[in-house]
Enzyme design. Sequence first.
Site, PDB file in Angstrom:
ATOM      1  N   THR A  84     -45.134  18.549 -15.212  1.00 49.85           N
ATOM      2  CA  THR A  84     -45.563  18.796 -13.890  1.00 49.85           C
ATOM      3  C   THR A  84     -46.784  18.492 -13.100  1.00 49.85           C
ATOM      4  O   THR A  84     -46.955  18.677 -11.864  1.00 49.85           O
ATOM      5  CB  THR A  84     -44.705  20.666 -13.429  1.00 49.85           C
ATOM      6  OG1 THR A  84     -46.473  21.174 -14.045  1.00 49.85           O
ATOM      7  CG2 THR A  84     -43.880  21.336 -13.621  1.00 49.85           C
ATOM      8  N   ARG A 120     -54.061  21.725 -17.110  1.00 47.33           N
ATOM      9  CA  ARG A 120     -53.047  21.186 -16.603  1.00 47.33           C
ATOM     10  C   ARG A 120     -51.221  20.339 -16.810  1.00 47.33           C
ATOM     11  O   ARG A 120     -51.345  20.430 -17.999  1.00 47.33           O
ATOM     12  CB  ARG A 120     -52.923  19.897 -15.888  1.00 47.33           C
ATOM     13  CG  ARG A 120     -53.896  19.634 -14.859  1.00 47.33           C
ATOM     14  CD  ARG A 120     -54.232  18.246 -13.805  1.00 47.33           C
ATOM     15  NE  ARG A 120     -54.058  16.861 -15.262  1.00 47.33           N
ATOM     16  CZ  ARG A 120     -54.047  15.893 -14.465  1.00 47.33           C
ATOM     17  NH1 ARG A 120     -53.807  15.269 -12.581  1.00 47.33           N
ATOM     18  NH2 ARG A 120     -53.755  14.849 -14.846  1.00 47.33           N
TER      19      ARG A 120
HETATM   20  C1  PRP Z   1     -58.569  18.595 -16.812  1.00 44.51           C
HETATM   21  C2  PRP Z   1     -60.151  18.115 -16.008  1.00 44.51           C
HETATM   22  C3  PRP Z   1     -59.905  18.862 -14.296  1.00 44.51           C
HETATM   23  C4  PRP Z   1     -58.011  18.343 -14.226  1.00 44.51           C
HETATM   24  C5  PRP Z   1     -58.061  17.791 -12.582  1.00 44.51           C
HETATM   25  O1  PRP Z   1     -58.651  19.149 -17.037  1.00 44.51           O
HETATM   26  O2  PRP Z   1     -60.572  18.679 -16.134  1.00 44.51           O
HETATM   27  O3  PRP Z   1     -59.563  20.424 -14.638  1.00 44.51           O
HETATM   28  O4  PRP Z   1     -57.379  18.055 -15.247  1.00 44.51           O
HETATM   29  O5  PRP Z   1     -56.500  17.295 -12.439  1.00 44.51           O
HETATM   30  P1  PRP Z   1     -55.596  17.824 -11.147  1.00 44.51           P
HETATM   31  O6  PRP Z   1     -56.987  17.155 -10.481  1.00 44.51           O
HETATM   32  O7  PRP Z   1     -55.201  17.382 -10.910  1.00 44.51           O
HETATM   33  O8  PRP Z   1     -55.830  19.511 -11.327  1.00 44.51           O
HETATM   34  P2  PRP Z   1     -57.324  19.387 -18.115  1.00 44.51           P
HETATM   35  O9  PRP Z   1     -55.353  20.201 -16.776  1.00 44.51           O
HETATM   36  O10 PRP Z   1     -57.135  18.231 -18.357  1.00 44.51           O
HETATM   37  O11 PRP Z   1     -57.720  20.555 -18.736  1.00 44.51           O
HETATM   38  P3  PRP Z   1     -59.453  20.435 -19.865  1.00 44.51           P
HETATM   39  O12 PRP Z   1     -60.118  20.630 -19.006  1.00 44.51           O
HETATM   40  O13 PRP Z   1     -58.864  21.641 -20.772  1.00 44.51           O
HETATM   41  O14 PRP Z   1     -59.041  19.051 -21.154  1.00 44.51           O
HETATM   42  N1  URA Z   2     -58.072  15.114 -15.607  1.00 42.92           N
HETATM   43  C1  URA Z   2     -58.800  13.744 -16.510  1.00 42.92           C
HETATM   44  O1  URA Z   2     -59.660  14.762 -17.483  1.00 42.92           O
HETATM   45  N2  URA Z   2     -58.888  12.845 -16.115  1.00 42.92           N
HETATM   46  C2  URA Z   2     -57.674  12.409 -15.334  1.00 42.92           C
HETATM   47  O2  URA Z   2     -58.004  11.205 -15.255  1.00 42.92           O
HETATM   48  C3  URA Z   2     -56.731  13.157 -14.010  1.00 42.92           C
HETATM   49  C4  URA Z   2     -57.263  14.189 -15.058  1.00 42.92           C
END
Ligand code: PRP
Ligand code: URA
Length: 209
Positions: free
Chosen positions: A108, A104
Site C-alpha cells: 500500500t 512503508r
Molecule cells: C524509506 C525512507 C523513508 C520512506 C520514504 O523507509 O527511509 O522513511 O521510505 O517513503 P515515503 O515518503 O513514500 O513514505 P522504508 O519504509 O523503506 O524503511 P527503512 O528506513 O526501515 O528501510
Molecule cells: N524509500 C527509499 O529508500 N527510496 C526511495 O526511492 C523511496 C523510498
Amino acid sequence: MSNVIVTDHPLIQHKLTIMRDKNTGSKDFRELLTEITMLMGYEITRNIQLEDVEIETPVVKTTCKMVAGKKLGIVPILRAGLGMVDGLVNLIPAAKVGHVGLYRDPETLEPVEYYSKFPTDIEEREMIIVDPMLATGGSAVAAIDILKANGAKTIKLVNLVAAPEGIAEVQKYHSDVDIYVAAIDEKLNDHGYIVPGLGDAGDRIFGTK
Ligand code: PRP
Ligand code: URA
C-alpha cells in the site's frame, strides 16, 4: 506554506552523485551521508539563536557571540534516518535524540508505526526530523503527526533526496514545517521509488536487501 530550502552546494552535489551510483558500497554510502548531513547542517542551523558572552582573549576582555542554548531535538525516522544522526550530533552535541519507527507497507506504501520515543521537554525544543528519502511523503507526514501529538511546536524536516510528490504532501498537511533537501528529483516510479534517486536508502546504509 512551508519553505523548501535546497542545499545544493557543489560539495553536496559531488558527494550525492557518488551515493547515487549503484556501485558505491555501504561503508562509503554511510560516510558520505554523514558528511552531507554535516554540510546541510550549516543551512539547517542558520537561524539558531545567539547570545552575548564576556570572554578574555590573550589580548583583551571582549564580548562575543555563542549559541544561546535554544534546545534542539533530532528525530530520525527508523531505519534510514539513523544515517543522518551523527552528522547533526557532531555539529550540535547538546541536542537530544528521539526516534520514530516507521516502515512503508510494500503493497500500500502506507507508513506503519512500530516505535516512538522523544525527549520529555519536546514542546520546548525545535525538533529536526531526519530521513534520507522523501518519496510519497507518507512517512514524513506520519512522523510530523506523531511529533505534534506528543507536543512538538516547532519542527523542521531534513531529507537528502525528495520527490516533488513528497514535498507537496508535506506542504498539504503541515504547511508550518520547513523542508531542507540536498536534491529534488524528477518523480516517483510505480513502486514509489524516487527517480533517479539512489534506491532503498535503508538497505544501502545497513547492507541489507
Ligand atoms: C524509506 C525512507 C523513508 C520512506 C520514504 O523507509 O527511509 O522513511 O521510505 O517513503 P515515503 O515518503 O513514500 O513514505 P522504508 O519504509 O523503506 O524503511 P527503512 O528506513 O526501515 O528501510
Ligand atoms: N524509500 C527509499 O529508500 N527510496 C526511495 O526511492 C523511496 C523510498
